[in-house]
Design a protein around this motif. Sequence first.
Motif, PDB file in Angstrom:
ATOM      1  N   LEU A 144       0.949  -1.176   0.113  1.00  0.00           N
ATOM      2  CA  LEU A 144      -0.020   0.185  -0.128  1.00  0.00           C
ATOM      3  C   LEU A 144       0.808   1.262   0.140  1.00  0.00           C
ATOM      4  O   LEU A 144       1.803   1.509   0.440  1.00  0.00           O
ATOM      5  N   SER A 145       0.278   2.332  -0.963  1.00  0.00           N
ATOM      6  CA  SER A 145       1.444   3.394  -0.853  1.00  0.00           C
ATOM      7  C   SER A 145       0.610   4.528  -0.463  1.00  0.00           C
ATOM      8  O   SER A 145      -0.545   4.775  -0.685  1.00  0.00           O
ATOM      9  N   ALA A 146       1.515   5.738   0.143  1.00  0.00           N
ATOM     10  CA  ALA A 146       0.969   6.857   0.399  1.00  0.00           C
ATOM     11  C   ALA A 146       2.129   7.820  -0.060  1.00  0.00           C
ATOM     12  O   ALA A 146       2.990   8.409   0.682  1.00  0.00           O
ATOM     13  N   GLY A 147       2.249   8.279  -1.365  1.00  0.00           N
ATOM     14  CA  GLY A 147       3.425   9.005  -1.760  1.00  0.00           C
ATOM     15  C   GLY A 147       4.723   8.161  -1.599  1.00  0.00           C
ATOM     16  O   GLY A 147       4.720   6.872  -2.078  1.00  0.00           O
ATOM     17  N   PRO A 148       5.766   8.624  -1.045  1.00  0.00           N
ATOM     18  CA  PRO A 148       7.059   7.896  -0.824  1.00  0.00           C
ATOM     19  C   PRO A 148       6.716   6.957   0.411  1.00  0.00           C
ATOM     20  O   PRO A 148       8.010   6.308   0.611  1.00  0.00           O
ATOM     21  N   ARG A 149       5.851   6.861   0.867  1.00  0.00           N
ATOM     22  CA  ARG A 149       5.637   6.089   2.145  1.00  0.00           C
ATOM     23  C   ARG A 149       4.891   4.698   1.846  1.00  0.00           C
ATOM     24  O   ARG A 149       3.669   4.758   1.341  1.00  0.00           O
ATOM     25  N   LEU A 150       5.444   3.504   2.142  1.00  0.00           N
ATOM     26  CA  LEU A 150       4.878   2.305   1.877  1.00  0.00           C
ATOM     27  C   LEU A 150       4.546   1.475   2.755  1.00  0.00           C
ATOM     28  O   LEU A 150       5.371   1.677   4.121  1.00  0.00           O
ATOM     29  N   LEU A 151       3.430   0.761   2.714  1.00  0.00           N
ATOM     30  CA  LEU A 151       3.066  -0.345   4.004  1.00  0.00           C
ATOM     31  C   LEU A 151       2.810  -1.736   3.197  1.00  0.00           C
ATOM     32  O   LEU A 151       2.376  -1.908   2.407  1.00  0.00           O
ATOM     33  N   VAL A 152       3.684  -2.550   3.756  1.00  0.00           N
ATOM     34  CA  VAL A 152       3.428  -4.150   3.256  1.00  0.00           C
ATOM     35  C   VAL A 152       2.552  -4.584   4.378  1.00  0.00           C
ATOM     36  O   VAL A 152       2.963  -4.593   5.647  1.00  0.00           O
ATOM     37  N   SER A 153       1.254  -5.087   3.816  1.00  0.00           N
ATOM     38  CA  SER A 153       0.265  -5.616   4.856  1.00  0.00           C
ATOM     39  C   SER A 153      -0.027  -7.068   4.426  1.00  0.00           C
ATOM     40  O   SER A 153      -0.196  -7.326   3.441  1.00  0.00           O
ATOM     41  N   GLN A 154      -0.412  -7.703   5.419  1.00  0.00           N
ATOM     42  CA  GLN A 154      -0.944  -9.239   5.327  1.00  0.00           C
ATOM     43  C   GLN A 154      -2.024  -9.298   6.060  1.00  0.00           C
ATOM     44  O   GLN A 154      -1.864  -9.198   7.425  1.00  0.00           O
ATOM     45  N   LEU A 155      -3.039  -9.624   5.582  1.00  0.00           N
ATOM     46  CA  LEU A 155      -4.328 -10.057   6.263  1.00  0.00           C
ATOM     47  C   LEU A 155      -4.807  -8.910   7.483  1.00  0.00           C
ATOM     48  O   LEU A 155      -5.112  -9.016   8.416  1.00  0.00           O
ATOM     49  N   SER A 156      -4.462  -7.534   6.453  1.00  0.00           N
ATOM     50  CA  SER A 156      -4.737  -6.398   7.378  1.00  0.00           C
ATOM     51  C   SER A 156      -3.783  -5.968   8.477  1.00  0.00           C
ATOM     52  O   SER A 156      -4.140  -5.204   9.245  1.00  0.00           O
ATOM     53  N   ARG A 157      -2.835  -6.950   8.726  1.00  0.00           N
ATOM     54  CA  ARG A 157      -1.733  -6.526   9.854  1.00  0.00           C
ATOM     55  C   ARG A 157      -0.502  -5.835   8.954  1.00  0.00           C
ATOM     56  O   ARG A 157      -0.024  -6.484   7.954  1.00  0.00           O
ATOM     57  N   PRO A 158       0.024  -4.660   9.878  1.00  0.00           N
ATOM     58  CA  PRO A 158       1.135  -4.318   9.077  1.00  0.00           C
ATOM     59  C   PRO A 158       2.401  -5.206   9.145  1.00  0.00           C
ATOM     60  O   PRO A 158       2.638  -5.745  10.420  1.00  0.00           O
ATOM     61  N   VAL A 159       3.140  -5.252   8.117  1.00  0.00           N
ATOM     62  CA  VAL A 159       4.128  -6.095   8.065  1.00  0.00           C
ATOM     63  C   VAL A 159       5.331  -5.387   8.242  1.00  0.00           C
ATOM     64  O   VAL A 159       6.709  -5.732   8.764  1.00  0.00           O
ATOM     65  N   LEU A 160       5.418  -4.490   7.161  1.00  0.00           N
ATOM     66  CA  LEU A 160       6.654  -3.468   6.956  1.00  0.00           C
ATOM     67  C   LEU A 160       6.207  -2.279   6.631  1.00  0.00           C
ATOM     68  O   LEU A 160       5.295  -1.989   5.600  1.00  0.00           O
ATOM     69  N   LEU A 161       6.702  -1.139   7.338  1.00  0.00           N
ATOM     70  CA  LEU A 161       6.853   0.226   7.197  1.00  0.00           C
ATOM     71  C   LEU A 161       8.043   0.606   6.529  1.00  0.00           C
ATOM     72  O   LEU A 161       9.146   0.328   6.868  1.00  0.00           O
TER      73      LEU A 161
END
Length: 325
Positions: free
Chosen positions: A46-63
């Motif tokens: 998931l992305s918000a400009g240069p900020r990324l979030l890797v999510s699994q089953l709605s859990r944050p995995v990697l910011l």
Amino acid sequence: MRGEQRPVVAVYALGMQRSDVTRDDGTWVGLSLDVQDRHQPELCVLSAGPRLLVSQLSRPVLLAVVEEPLQGVDFWRTDGYRSFVPPLRADVGRALSGSLERWAHRFAQYLDDSPGSPLHEGRWLLSCESPLQRWRHADTSHAEYWSSMLVEGHPDGYIDWFLHSTSWEVLPLRPMPGPGDSRVRAYRKQVREGMLPPVLLWWVSGLDCHLILDGHARLAAAIAESIEPPLLQLHRTVSHDDLAARIDDAVGSYEYELARFAELRAIHGPTVPDGAVTAGPQLVRLLHDLHTAEQPTWAWPLPGGEGQWRRTAHEVTVGKGWLRA
């Protein structure tokens, strides 16, 4: 044409078609996965400009935050990742040992069936060939090389695009176990017996590196035994809808070049080459890329944008002062 890769032997499953990709000499390269009717996957970027979030089953995995001007990525890894591959028993490893092709079909089934997989609609390649396997210098041991390719840091770290330009490192989604870990010791025995299951990697273009989807302990065992780990690399490729049109374009360019050289030969005589020596290898490279080359990883807009990313980062890293997120 030598070197050309093409899919053969289709296997159908609900929502996904698997096809073996081979060279014209029959050498197996990987599995083409044509996925349908699967939109946003349960493991996604998931992305918000240069900020990324890797999510699994709605859990944050990697910011992650891409550093300007594109020098690298600051990341914070949570303990939220869970492999969608069930534990691999020794008898399974023994039955499939020495056959990355059979392992690829098994992993493809897990990718298709299990929650937490990154597969979404489009065309993918699950390949036994990775650029990581080509860069080790002959004077560098496997242990040294693969250790150097691991991105360090937990929970936070930095993917250095400047220092490791185009080297496409490997980012574990959880801390790597040490050589004395019980799972690593068991896999080291499998290494010595020649039956180590492959490590499953996912190429993520927004991070410019590979994420380990499954096989942290297996990679640690390979490093401890200083062998090249067996790999299966997952990445997006040209979509099925685009593939036929791009192949037609490539063949059209090849035929145009041959016609152009034929006109030159008609004017200047047989000393002019027929063009096949240059146009043929170029066509082979184009077809190779169409079937196997990495395409950018899809990223979905993060609902709530940067504000939501900051709230998630604050919840995950509270009291740690990471990037003052």
